[in-house]
Design a protein around this motif. Structure first.
Motif, PDB file in Angstrom:
ATOM      1  N   LEU A   1       0.836  -1.205   0.000  1.00  0.00           N
ATOM      2  CA  LEU A   1       0.000   0.000   0.000  1.00  0.00           C
ATOM      3  C   LEU A   1       0.868   1.251   0.000  1.00  0.00           C
ATOM      4  O   LEU A   1       0.456   2.301  -0.514  1.00  0.00           O
TER       5      LEU A   1
ATOM      6  N   PRO B   1      -4.821   3.901   4.870  1.00  0.00           N
ATOM      7  CA  PRO B   1      -4.918   3.118   6.108  1.00  0.00           C
ATOM      8  C   PRO B   1      -5.224   1.641   5.898  1.00  0.00           C
ATOM      9  O   PRO B   1      -4.833   0.808   6.712  1.00  0.00           O
ATOM     10  N   ASP B   2      -5.928   1.306   4.802  1.00  0.00           N
ATOM     11  CA  ASP B   2      -6.232  -0.091   4.531  1.00  0.00           C
ATOM     12  C   ASP B   2      -6.518  -0.253   3.043  1.00  0.00           C
ATOM     13  O   ASP B   2      -6.607   0.733   2.291  1.00  0.00           O
ATOM     14  N   ALA B   3      -6.685  -1.504   2.614  1.00  0.00           N
ATOM     15  CA  ALA B   3      -6.856  -1.791   1.190  1.00  0.00           C
ATOM     16  C   ALA B   3      -8.157  -1.231   0.643  1.00  0.00           C
ATOM     17  O   ALA B   3      -8.211  -0.789  -0.517  1.00  0.00           O
ATOM     18  N   ASP B   4      -9.222  -1.243   1.438  1.00  0.00           N
ATOM     19  CA  ASP B   4     -10.501  -0.719   0.957  1.00  0.00           C
ATOM     20  C   ASP B   4     -10.398   0.779   0.656  1.00  0.00           C
ATOM     21  O   ASP B   4     -10.894   1.255  -0.373  1.00  0.00           O
TER      22      ASP B   4
END
Length: 562
Positions: free
Chosen positions: A436, A477-480
């Motif tokens: 990421l 912060p995250d993949a989504d």
């Protein structure tokens, strides 16, 4: 590449004649034997390149559907309306409203010109196979790259398509079945090109090994083969010769022609007289009357696209809420009536993509609203004008006026530019479960360029034309979140460049997304909302043109749902 294409088109008109037409070459034509040399190979190769712009001598279907800049695909997405009045180019209105018929000339015209390109590439490949002496490896690699490109265009639009090889071409066995995707053949052509093209070319517009590497990465991306896609795309990023242009808007002006950001482009050229090498397929897409009395008022950006450029106080996009407020529209307001432009925060790319009232229009002065718009308030296309395809004031050496007043731009169209590669690599990182941090870096390189570009200025000299606020992302912060950010960045960076439809399709949420768009757009363009049909999964592929099925003797089969 920009010279003499009309002569090659005439040559192909002769070569396309049936053997039954004559037993000996017509005066001014070249026999098969006469082509078996370097001059012959290069002539046919130039003819294959010439089809990139969608123009050919033996056209069928609707002639406005063939444009190589793929503007009609944006009309099928949430980026653009067809523009002009509803009754002008009624076939395109039916395409935009998803009232699709298998006999629509817009589908048949695009299908036909893509196969013209495939056949011309095959003609080069087949000819080289008959020549016993000489080294034609470079020309063969270029021809196979072009065939891969044309087949890619066919594949992404229709899905279940026939494959016409050089062997089929040589044997005139054109009626091939269409059982499914042809990705293996596309990959094989791009891989051959990668292995056999040079790193640099002496002539603008010809692919290099870096071009083929980028396109091979894109082919894997479209198949959701994320790891393979990332390998090729990051090879281009880490080792290739490309970089982002310092100023975003220069990609759509002369400065962007064959620049460090250009990976593969259609080479257009124009002058003060009528030019056959200008972008004639995009001739409908100038303001009417607009600031310089041009024709014809097609290709109008949507409210939905303009809304997407809104930013937070921190300068990042409103990923989930951009349609909860509208950038102020002058739809339904005449030019002699009071209008106050939007005062909220905007990404500066907004005013280099969408022409809106109160903002400078490509150096021609302040956009005055309705008096520059051909579409009426009862039509489906709204109040905005396209900008990326319209040349700037002061660059008149790159425009031509045709016989009925149409404008032909000489600015290149980027089939692929480096920003696209960065965003594809970011997508592949996210979807492969990769880094990421790398995805963030690629997206922020694009955003930093937009931030550091020159902003549109007010026509009264008072400073920025609007409240431009843009910053890179602090983190993913995250993949989504990263997935949303990457997809959103593709839209605002590449808006009105012919990519949006295929992004929506391949992301797998087209039905919900497009129906939400219809609802949102209807809030500001009521007539559009009352006329457009609901989107179903059938529309994820175009219908195989019924004329093509008839000509094949029934060998071609129709896509599901039609």
């Amino acid at each position: 590449m920009k010279k003499g294409l009309i002569y090659v088109a005439l040559l192909f008109g002769v070569l396309a004649c049936s053997d039954e037409f004559t037993q000996s070459p017509a005066v001014g034509a070249l026999s098969d034997e006469a082509l078996k040399n370097e001059t012959g190979v290069n002539l046919l190769l130039t003819g294959a390149y010439s089809t990139l712009d969608g123009q050919r001598a033996n056209g069928f279907g609707n002639g406005w559907s063939v444009s190589g800049d793929n503007w009609i695909y944006d009309v099928v997405s949430d980026d653009a309306h067809k523009g002009s009045t509803d009754d002008d180019q009624a076939d395109l209105k039916e395409v935009e409203l998803f009232n699709w018929a298998t006999g629509n000339g817009y589908f048949y015209g695009k299908w036909g010109v893509i196969f013209a390109g495939i056949n011309r590439a095959n003609a080069v490949i087949a000819l080289i196979a008959t020549i016993e002496e000489g080294d034609f490896s470079a020309q063969l690699a270029e021809a196979r790259f072009l065939r891969g490109h044309f087949n890619f265009e066919l594949q992404k639009a229709w899905g279940n398509v026939p494959y016409i090889s050089d062997e089929n071409y040589a044997a005139t066995e054109f009626n091939q079945p269409n059982p499914g995707p042809i990705w293996d053949q596309i990959e094989a052509d791009f891989k051959y090109a990668l292995d056999n093209l040079p790193d640099t070319q002496d002539v603008y517009g010809r692919p290099t090994t870096w071009t083929a590497t980028a396109f091979l990465g894109k082919a894997h991306l479209y198949q959701q083969e994320w790891t393979d896609a990332l390998t090729y795309l990051e090879t281009v990023i880490n080792l290739g010769p490309y970089s982002l242009m310092p100023d975003y808007v220069d990609n759509f002006r002369l400065a962007g022609d064959n620049s460090t950001e250009s990976i593969f482009s259609i080479q257009f050229a124009a002058d003060s007289g009528q030019s056959y090498n200008g972008n004639s397929g995009g001739a409908l897409n100038f303001p009417n009357p607009g600031p310089f009395g041009s024709c014809c008022g097609f290709y109008q950006p949507t409210q939905d696209l303009l809304n997407a450029f809104q930013t937070t106080a921190g300068g990042t996009p409103l990923l989930d809420t951009y349609n909860q407020t509208d950038v102020t529209s002058d739809y339904g307001i005449n030019s002699d009536e009071t209008f106050t432009p939007f005062a909220g925060n905007l990404d500066p790319r907004a005013d280099y993509t969408v022409g809106r009232r109160g903002i400078d229009y490509n150096g021609y002065g302040e956009h005055i609203g309705k008096d520059w718009i051909r579409a009426g308030f009862s039509d489906i296309s709204g109040p905005y004008l396209p900008k990326k395809n319209v040349y700037w004031d002061g660059e008149s050496d790159n425009q031509a006026t045709g016989g009925w007043g149409q404008q032909l731009s000489g600015i290149n169209y980027h089939i692929m530019r480096y920003a696209d590669v960065l965003l594809m690599a970011a997508e592949a990182e996210v979807e492969s479960g990769g880094s990421l941090a790398n995805a963030l870096t690629y997206v922020n390189r694009v955003r930093e360029r937009a931030k550091n570009s020159n902003y549109m200025q007010a026509t009264d000299g008072s400073g920025d034309a609007a409240t431009y606020v843009i910053q890179p992302y602090a983190s993913f912060p995250d993949a989504d979140f990263a997935r949303k950010a990457v997809r959103f960045e593709r839209r605002i960076e590449l808006g009105m460049e012919g990519h949006r439809l295929f992004d929506i399709r391949r992301w797998g949420n087209s039905v919900q997304h497009m129906n939400d768009y219809f609802t949102n757009e209807a809030r500001t363009i009521t007539n559009f909302g009352t006329k457009v049909n609901a989107y179903t999964s059938t529309f994820d592929l175009f219908p195989i043109p019924i004329s093509a099925i008839d000509l094949s003797g029934g060998i071609l089969t129709q896509n599901p749902g039609y």
